[in-house]
Design an enzyme around this catalytic site. Structure first.
Site, PDB file in Angstrom:
ATOM      1  N   SER A  42      44.135 -46.546  46.379  1.00 33.16           N
ATOM      2  CA  SER A  42      44.492 -47.638  45.468  1.00 33.16           C
ATOM      3  C   SER A  42      45.352 -48.646  46.218  1.00 33.16           C
ATOM      4  O   SER A  42      46.102 -48.275  47.132  1.00 33.16           O
ATOM      5  CB  SER A  42      45.297 -47.090  44.283  1.00 33.16           C
ATOM      6  OG  SER A  42      45.830 -48.159  43.524  1.00 33.16           O
TER       7      SER A  42
ATOM      8  N   TYR B 145      52.244 -41.927  41.280  1.00 31.06           N
ATOM      9  CA  TYR B 145      50.819 -42.226  41.486  1.00 31.06           C
ATOM     10  C   TYR B 145      50.625 -42.934  42.825  1.00 31.06           C
ATOM     11  O   TYR B 145      49.755 -42.558  43.621  1.00 31.06           O
ATOM     12  CB  TYR B 145      50.320 -43.101  40.334  1.00 31.06           C
ATOM     13  CG  TYR B 145      48.941 -43.682  40.514  1.00 31.06           C
ATOM     14  CD1 TYR B 145      47.808 -42.923  40.224  1.00 31.06           C
ATOM     15  CD2 TYR B 145      48.761 -44.996  40.951  1.00 31.06           C
ATOM     16  CE1 TYR B 145      46.532 -43.459  40.381  1.00 31.06           C
ATOM     17  CE2 TYR B 145      47.498 -45.532  41.111  1.00 31.06           C
ATOM     18  CZ  TYR B 145      46.385 -44.768  40.820  1.00 31.06           C
ATOM     19  OH  TYR B 145      45.118 -45.300  40.984  1.00 31.06           O
TER      20      TYR B 145
HETATM   21  P1  NAP Z   1      38.982 -43.541  34.551  1.00 28.06           P
HETATM   22  O1  NAP Z   1      38.165 -44.623  33.950  1.00 28.06           O
HETATM   23  O2  NAP Z   1      40.215 -43.051  33.855  1.00 28.06           O
HETATM   24  O3  NAP Z   1      38.009 -42.301  34.840  1.00 28.06           O
HETATM   25  C1  NAP Z   1      38.546 -41.151  35.429  1.00 28.06           C
HETATM   26  C2  NAP Z   1      37.452 -40.137  35.672  1.00 28.06           C
HETATM   27  O4  NAP Z   1      38.065 -38.986  36.293  1.00 28.06           O
HETATM   28  C3  NAP Z   1      36.807 -39.649  34.399  1.00 28.06           C
HETATM   29  O5  NAP Z   1      35.447 -39.346  34.678  1.00 28.06           O
HETATM   30  C4  NAP Z   1      37.586 -38.363  34.088  1.00 28.06           C
HETATM   31  O6  NAP Z   1      36.816 -37.427  33.359  1.00 28.06           O
HETATM   32  C5  NAP Z   1      37.841 -37.840  35.490  1.00 28.06           C
HETATM   33  N1  NAP Z   1      38.992 -36.954  35.615  1.00 28.06           N
HETATM   34  C6  NAP Z   1      40.283 -37.200  35.327  1.00 28.06           C
HETATM   35  N2  NAP Z   1      41.035 -36.123  35.602  1.00 28.06           N
HETATM   36  C7  NAP Z   1      40.193 -35.166  36.058  1.00 28.06           C
HETATM   37  C8  NAP Z   1      40.346 -33.838  36.508  1.00 28.06           C
HETATM   38  N3  NAP Z   1      41.558 -33.235  36.519  1.00 28.06           N
HETATM   39  N4  NAP Z   1      39.272 -33.145  36.905  1.00 28.06           N
HETATM   40  C9  NAP Z   1      38.036 -33.727  36.897  1.00 28.06           C
HETATM   41  N5  NAP Z   1      37.817 -34.994  36.486  1.00 28.06           N
HETATM   42  C10 NAP Z   1      38.891 -35.692  36.076  1.00 28.06           C
HETATM   43  O7  NAP Z   1      39.453 -43.936  36.042  1.00 28.06           O
HETATM   44  P2  NAP Z   1      38.977 -45.114  37.032  1.00 28.06           P
HETATM   45  O8  NAP Z   1      39.761 -46.324  36.714  1.00 28.06           O
HETATM   46  O9  NAP Z   1      37.503 -45.170  37.091  1.00 28.06           O
HETATM   47  O10 NAP Z   1      39.569 -44.571  38.413  1.00 28.06           O
HETATM   48  C11 NAP Z   1      38.806 -43.795  39.331  1.00 28.06           C
HETATM   49  C12 NAP Z   1      39.610 -43.643  40.615  1.00 28.06           C
HETATM   50  O11 NAP Z   1      39.933 -44.918  41.130  1.00 28.06           O
HETATM   51  C13 NAP Z   1      40.935 -42.899  40.428  1.00 28.06           C
HETATM   52  O12 NAP Z   1      41.173 -42.077  41.531  1.00 28.06           O
HETATM   53  C14 NAP Z   1      41.945 -44.023  40.373  1.00 28.06           C
HETATM   54  O13 NAP Z   1      43.218 -43.611  40.771  1.00 28.06           O
HETATM   55  C15 NAP Z   1      41.324 -45.016  41.338  1.00 28.06           C
HETATM   56  N6  NAP Z   1      41.785 -46.413  41.093  1.00 28.06           N
HETATM   57  C16 NAP Z   1      41.566 -47.037  39.904  1.00 28.06           C
HETATM   58  C17 NAP Z   1      42.056 -48.329  39.720  1.00 28.06           C
HETATM   59  C18 NAP Z   1      41.883 -49.114  38.429  1.00 28.06           C
HETATM   60  O14 NAP Z   1      42.529 -50.161  38.264  1.00 28.06           O
HETATM   61  N7  NAP Z   1      41.038 -48.655  37.512  1.00 28.06           N
HETATM   62  C19 NAP Z   1      42.757 -48.959  40.759  1.00 28.06           C
HETATM   63  C20 NAP Z   1      42.947 -48.287  41.944  1.00 28.06           C
HETATM   64  C21 NAP Z   1      42.465 -47.004  42.113  1.00 28.06           C
HETATM   65  P3  NAP Z   1      37.291 -36.885  31.913  1.00 28.06           P
HETATM   66  O15 NAP Z   1      37.298 -38.047  30.984  1.00 28.06           O
HETATM   67  O16 NAP Z   1      36.285 -35.854  31.561  1.00 28.06           O
HETATM   68  O17 NAP Z   1      38.690 -36.329  32.129  1.00 28.06           O
END
Ligand code: NAP
Length: 249
Positions: free
Chosen positions: A144, A158
């Site tokens: 991130s 985080y």
């Molecule tokens: P999101 O929409 O909250 O989706 C998270 C995904 O991870 C969901 O499929 C969730 O499944 C799964 N998950 C969460 N905890 C889990 C666990 N303990 N075991 C297995 N699966 C788990 O997140 P996102 O925004 O797409 O982010 C994805 C990645 O990108 C993350 O690593 C995040 O830190 C990184 N990121 C995101 C952003 C942003 O602004 N969105 C920015 C920088 C980095 P369930 O619903 O079944 O729990």
């Protein structure tokens, strides 16, 4: 060789789901992990199948080693040899300053965001390394932009977990480079997904536009395209890269 097999952790929504769709278009069979929302994961699997590729849903809590091990065994049995891993599952906690962070919160953050990625990489390397009879492969970790900016007053825990992912990516890329495995990370900026609801500050996201030179949020698909490129042979000489997809931030 036919289509290659890819495991995406946290593939049921957001960046993981977008990556599954783009990966299927690029020719990958996809194992889609999630923790609880099996219905969402199954609809992503349907999209992969509609693109003509194989898909399997492999539920597991990435923060629990025994479940993670069972997930890899499930992928072995359903898809066969692994060629790619996207370590994408990740969480944020409610916004807080460090004075308010307890050991339980920190342990959960390290278990899912950090140990989960390290242990998934371990299992992938055991299967993909040419030193272990595998045919090589590619790992992409989701870091991130928070790893660079620290997120003070919001979720320093985080950002620390993501800074560790950067370090892990750099070191692991060198550790396995001679074994046919490339390791890279994508560092998204502020992306329009449901993760922000987890910090209790979804409205803060809209108020963050002034921090982004492009003055807009990124989309999950824009991150997915970078991930799928890093997985591909077009990135054959790219390893140890930390690729910012952050609108210039
Ligand atoms: P999101 O929409 O909250 O989706 C998270 C995904 O991870 C969901 O499929 C969730 O499944 C799964 N998950 C969460 N905890 C889990 C666990 N303990 N075991 C297995 N699966 C788990 O997140 P996102 O925004 O797409 O982010 C994805 C990645 O990108 C993350 O690593 C995040 O830190 C990184 N990121 C995101 C952003 C942003 O602004 N969105 C920015 C920088 C980095 P369930 O619903 O079944 O729990």
């Amino acid at each position: 060789m036919g289509a290659k097999n890819l495991l995406i952790t946290g593939g049921s929504r957001g960046i993981g789901a977008a990556t599954a769709r783009r990966a299927a278009e690029a020719g990958w069979n996809v194992a889609i992990n999630c923790r609880r929302d099996l219905g969402a994961a199954e609809s992503v699997a349907e999209a992969v199948r509609a693109a003509g590729r194989r898909a399997v849903v492999v539920p597991a809590d990435i923060g629990r080693e025994s479940e993670l091990m069972a997930m890899f065994a499930h992928v072995d049995a359903e898809l066969g040899p692994l060629h790619g891993l996207v370590s994408n599952a990740g969480v944020v906690d409610v916004a807080a300053r460090v004075e308010a962070m307890g050991a339980e919160r920190l342990a959960r953050m390290w278990a899912i965001n950090l140990s989960g990625s390290v242990l998934c990489a371990r299992e992938a390397i055991r299967r993909m390394s040419t030193a272990r009879g595998g045919t090589g492969g590619a790992i992409v970790n989701l870091s991130s932009a928070a790893a660079r900016v620290g997120s003070p007053g919001l979720y320093l825990d985080y950002s620390m977990s993501k800074a560790a992912i950067d370090h892990f990516t750099t070191g692991l890329a060198r550790e396995v480079a001679a074994e046919g495995i490339r390791v890279n990370a994508v560092r998204p900026g502020i992306i329009d997904t449901e993760i922000h609801a987890g910090s209790g500050h979804a409205e803060r996201v809209a108020a963050s536009l002034h921090l982004i030179p492009m003055a807009r949020l990124g989309t999950a698909d824009e991150v997915a395209r970078a991930v799928v490129w890093l997985l591909s042979d077009e990135a054959a000489y790219v390893s140890g890269a930390l690729l910012d997809v952050a609108g210039g931030r």
